[in-house]
Design a protein around this motif. Structure first.
Motif, mmCIF file in Angstrom:
data_model
loop_
_atom_site.group_PDB
_atom_site.id
_atom_site.type_symbol
_atom_site.label_atom_id
_atom_site.label_comp_id
_atom_site.label_asym_id
_atom_site.label_seq_id
_atom_site.Cartn_x
_atom_site.Cartn_y
_atom_site.Cartn_z
ATOM 1 N N THR A 1 -0.561 1.528 4.916
ATOM 2 C CA THR A 1 -0.935 1.518 3.501
ATOM 3 C C THR A 1 -2.346 0.934 3.398
ATOM 4 O OG1 THR A 1 1.359 1.236 2.861
ATOM 5 C CG2 THR A 1 -0.289 0.668 1.211
ATOM 6 N N ILE A 2 -3.265 1.675 2.799
ATOM 7 C CA ILE A 2 -4.628 1.183 2.617
ATOM 8 C C ILE A 2 -4.912 1.093 1.129
ATOM 9 C CG2 ILE A 2 -7.064 1.596 3.140
ATOM 10 C CD1 ILE A 2 -6.228 3.176 5.570
ATOM 11 N N GLN A 3 -5.228 -0.135 0.678
ATOM 12 C CA GLN A 3 -5.476 -0.402 -0.751
ATOM 13 C C GLN A 3 -4.421 0.236 -1.660
ATOM 14 O OE1 GLN A 3 -9.410 0.955 -0.211
ATOM 15 N NE2 GLN A 3 -10.279 -1.103 -0.158
ATOM 16 N N GLY A 4 -3.179 0.024 -1.259
ATOM 17 C CA GLY A 4 -2.072 0.456 -2.088
ATOM 18 C C GLY A 4 -1.665 1.901 -1.966
#
Lengths: 96, 96, 96, 96, 96, 96, 96
Positions: free
Chosen positions: D76-79
């Motif tokens: 998961t990257i920045q949500g």
């Protein structure tokens, strides 16, 4: 009638190995994987190399060979037991 | 209608081997893996080599062949049993 | 909208084979592995060879093909059943 | 922050496919292996060839792609849900 | 003391990823296969190519990387958790 | 007496790693796969390349190495524990 | 009588290793995989390379060797235990 194996396959006639006459080779009953004896009856043109040619075969018609017990596919030709093997399944040639 | 196999595949028509007429080849009922007989009906252009060419095929239309019992994919064409095999699944060509 | 397969993949539209009209090809209900029919809708640029180029594809848009029952990944495009296959999973091209 | 995949890996942002808007592609609930949709966010330099060079990649940043359900590794990257896939796990590029 | 990995292996120091500080990368608890973070501490000379040379490595000392949870072999050096991985087990380099 | 390994094999003398003296390397009891330490006593001539030559070895006699717990074949030479490993099973060389 | 192994195979006569006389090599009873000792009696012409030639063999007639316990196929020649191995199954040559 002729059975011509493809590529690196070999037609082998099964020989019931006589424990005494065969120059002293005895395959122990207790062996992990018992090799069997046969006579090469026909050889394929050779394995296809990367460049699209046939690599030369090491065995030829008439050779007496040893091969693994679970190798090949059995066929009967004119009442005789034969097998079709890949050459790589042949362990050794027996020279008398 | 034509079924053209791709690469090194071959279309083979299944032949019910007649134990007497077939020049003496009998496939024993007790064999580990019983080979079957067929007639090549169509051949692919050949396996793709590393250099991007098609390696030549060794069998051709009309050849009578032996192949392993569990090889290929069955299809019925105009009421006749056929199989699509890879050429490497063909054990030998039978020449009468 | 366009689905462009990568490398040696092919987008195929599933065709419900009509046992009578399809030029006589019947896939037996009892077959070990039943092949299926489809129409090629889009082809990838070809498999990457060792030298970093794309090997040419043998099928093209519009070809009617046979493929194995368990091949590929299913997707539905505008209500029609499609599959994405590797070209090597295609058994043969059917020419009418 | 930047996630740069190695060799033939690709960073893909997961897209929840809207069954109506996506140009008509519907992935059936009953499919054997349901493909998923995503947007390519970053690509590696390419697979290492035998000669020690990087083979060119076929996808690029921004491409909308289909990939198999069980492919890759989730992060998961920045949500946002992302995956790191090998390019060969990408089935097709979707062009609108 | 120095640990010099062989061929395409890499010595990586395990970093406990701080879910907030790491530029927004969060590895979900529920992920199929959770990637882990680490810092490359030493790299091997590269994989042996067919021609007997070492292919260049893509990561270097100091790189922050992601790798699969079940990759590599754990060792503790001066109280710190490390792993020896093959470069191919590295998913991506994280650039801040 | 001399034990000369073939091809890319290496004869390694097992070293009981002293958790304190070894420059700080501790192999955790709880590790998934615990690496072991050894001293290279003899190296083979190198792996056979496709062109039929021996690729050079990266380790040499006297090197202190780490290898996986389940690697190789154990033999005892003059009372000392040794192993015969393939070079590829060596994880790293430890330089003091 | 002669047994000539094919390709990279080797005919080896089994030697009952005498724990004291063999220069100090003892194979522990508790070893994971106990190597065995033998004398090379005959060697094949070498493995087929991609270019269709035979790669040179590293062992020769008369060499004393170590090989893995589960390697090869057993045959008895004139009352003596022999094995047919691939050269790659030979761990090392023992030089006295």
């Amino acid at each position: 009638m002729n059975v011509k194996p493809l590529y690196d396959r070999v037609l082998v006639q099964r020989v019931q190995s006589d424990e005494k006459s065969a120059g002293g080779i005895i395959i122990p009953e207790t062996a992990k994987e018992k090799p069997l004896e046969g006579i090469v009856r026909s050889v394929g043109p050779g394995k296809l190399t990367d460049s699209g040619e046939n690599a030369p075969m090491q065995v030829q018609e008439g050779d007496k060979i040893l091969f693994g017990k679970y190798s090949g596919t059995e066929i009967t030709i004119q009442g005789e037991e034969h097998l079709i093997l890949r050459e790589d399944e042949i362990l050794a040639v027996i020279e008398d």
